[in-house]
Enzyme design. Structure first.
Site, mmCIF file in Angstrom:
data_model
loop_
_atom_site.group_PDB
_atom_site.id
_atom_site.type_symbol
_atom_site.label_atom_id
_atom_site.label_comp_id
_atom_site.label_asym_id
_atom_site.label_seq_id
_atom_site.Cartn_x
_atom_site.Cartn_y
_atom_site.Cartn_z
ATOM 1 C CB SER A 175 -0.950 -0.032 1.192
ATOM 2 O OG SER A 175 -1.940 0.949 1.062
ATOM 3 C CG ASP A 389 -6.225 -3.091 -4.281
ATOM 4 O OD1 ASP A 389 -7.118 -2.599 -3.551
ATOM 5 O OD2 ASP A 389 -5.103 -2.586 -4.414
ATOM 6 C CG HIS A 445 -4.999 -2.665 -0.637
ATOM 7 N ND1 HIS A 445 -4.500 -1.969 -1.721
ATOM 8 C CD2 HIS A 445 -4.513 -2.034 0.463
ATOM 9 C CE1 HIS A 445 -3.746 -0.968 -1.297
ATOM 10 N NE2 HIS A 445 -3.734 -0.979 0.024
#
Length: 468
Positions: A175, A389, A445
């Protein structure tokens, strides 16, 4: 005399809080509450990274490799947010344990990355997890300050663990660690240049669903959700019409005023547009991170009563993250971890992103120049992105990498399918010899959380063993 001398040396090490192998025994975790027996050691504690008035201390969790740890590499794991705890993230990603369904104990993570590497999880920036500063007033976090403090952390951590100084070093994370990881690797290489001896043996970086160009990553969400039928053609065409001020060729973090009001509206409210039939903002936001699975409904009351909390969707227990939050708030757990040194009464949170103090402009930085610099210094980059994601869609990341390859005149790109356990795992894109991008089918994600077996396979073969 020899035996007596050895005894004195060992006694001296123990008196100083270090084992005979140089490990800091004061930070040794004897056993975490509810933990199964394991054949590797764990350490946790604080590293002071700023001796000035700020008094910054970063919390860490170090896990030795399962086998032959002294001959295995070291992998540093950072996580995003900004404001999320890498230590907490380890209990749902690459670390050795996951919580039991009642969050009172731990099970082995069968796909922990400590099967092939020693693992070092660092809570950063200031205020994430159990990391803190003694300075009065709000923390002043940003990309540059975090990079500086992390380099200081690594310098001091190596002093505490001298046997790992010569190990191959990988820096990994997911991320917003798309900023933290390349920046740290760059900072370590810069530090090497100022020394006559090699301090940091950086061998590569590994990124999971990394945010590299935030504004374009957000725009890519519309393309991703349009492909799933969650955005209709009218909205999608409006986005393309309104958001034309920036593209891959003119990306800048400082053109905020150039956004049209219509485009800004899309940027600010995307999750609600994607799920306009859903009236729960929390649910809509959670769906950004996994477009095909239902999120876990948090109910800490049940856990407090000793009940189980679980929600398995498409083979993934979506409540794992929530249970880790509960586990880390157990006083016995905090004591075993040597955590919460400042005795904060605030509940521990795996992600403290709401109003987390961080420089806004830094979030919009273009990270391609840093990746370019690393490649020019022959540092391999492996990126894995889950294909469901919606927070940082793979389609946007791939565009960034094509742009980077174009700038560097890397023309030997190829696309092919990669497989794992006799099944198609996703697509592989090779840009020259050093840059590899891999999509992971039905990973969200957090690839290491939603597809842990595949994540371990990719880390082992494309980072540590450099399979092409």
């Amino acid at each position: 005399m020899e035996i007596h001398g050895i005894f004195l040396i060992c006694s001296l090490f123990l008196a100083l809080g270090a084992g005979v192998d140089g490990s800091p025994m004061n930070d040794l975790i004897s056993k975490l509450p509810g933990q199964p027996d394991v054949n590797f050691r764990q350490f946790a504690g604080y590293i002071d990274v700023d001796d000035g008035a700020a008094g910054v201390s970063f919390f860490y969790y170090f896990v030795e490799a399962e086998n032959d740890s002294m001959n295995q590499p070291l992998t540093v794991w950072l996580t995003g947010g900004p404001g999320c705890s890498a230590v907490g993230d380890s209990f749902s990603s690459a670390g050795p344990f996951i919580t039991t369904k009642n969050a009172r104990g731990l099970n082995r993570n069968l796909f922990s990355w400590n099967k092939v590497s020693n693992l070092l999880f660092i809570d950063s920036p200031i205020g994430a997890g159990w990391s803190y500063s003694n300075a009065s007033g709000p923390y002043k976090n940003g990309d540059d300050s975090t990079k500086k403090l992390l380099v200081s952390f690594m310098q001091n951590w190596y002093e505490k663990y001298p046997n790992f100084k010569s190990k191959d070093l990988y820096v990994a994370g997911s991320s917003y660690a798309g900023h933290f990881v390349p920046n740290l690797a760059s900072g370590l290489l810069d530090d090497n240049k100022q020394s006559k001896e090699l301090k940091f043996n950086v061998k590569g970086i590994v990124l999971g669903n990394p945010m590299l160009r935030k504004k374009l990553d957000i725009l890519a969400r519309y393309e991703f959700f349009y492909s799933l039928g969650l955005v209709d053609s009218v909205v999608y065409e409006k986005v393309k019409k309104e958001c034309t001020a920036i593209d891959e060729n003119n990306y800048s973090s400082k053109f905020q005023a150039n956004w049209s009001s219509g485009c800004q509206m899309f940027m600010d409210s995307d999750s609600f547009i994607f799920y306009n039939s859903i009236f729960d903002p929390g649910y809509a936001s959670a769906k950004l991170f996994d477009a095909v699975r239902d999120p876990c409904v948090v109910n800490f009351t049940d856990l407090s009563l000793g009940n189980e909390l679980t929600k398995v969707s498409k083979g993934v227990d979506m409540c794992t993250l929530m249970r880790a939050d509960f586990y880390f708030n157990i006083p016995e757990v905090q004591k075993a971890f040597h955590g919460n040194r400042i005795n904060s009464r605030l509940p521990w949170k795996g992600c403290n992103t709401a109003n987390f103090p961080f420089n806004y402009d830094d979030k919009n930085r273009d990270m391609l120049p840093v990746l370019k610099s690393l490649l020019q210094q022959s540092i391999p980059i492996t990126i894995m992105s889950g294909d469901v994601d919606g927070a940082v869609p793979a389609v946007g990341t791939l565009k960034h990498l094509y742009k980077l390859a174009e700038e560097m005149n890397i023309k030997s790109t190829k696309e092919e399918v990669w497989s794992h356990e006799n099944k198609e795992g996703g697509k592989k894109y090779a840009f020259g010899d050093l840059l590899t991008f891999l999509t992971v089918i039905e990973a969200n994600h957090h690839v290491a959380f939603s597809k842990p077996s595949e994540a371990l396979y990719l880390f082992t073969n494309f980072a540590v063993n450099r399979k092409h």
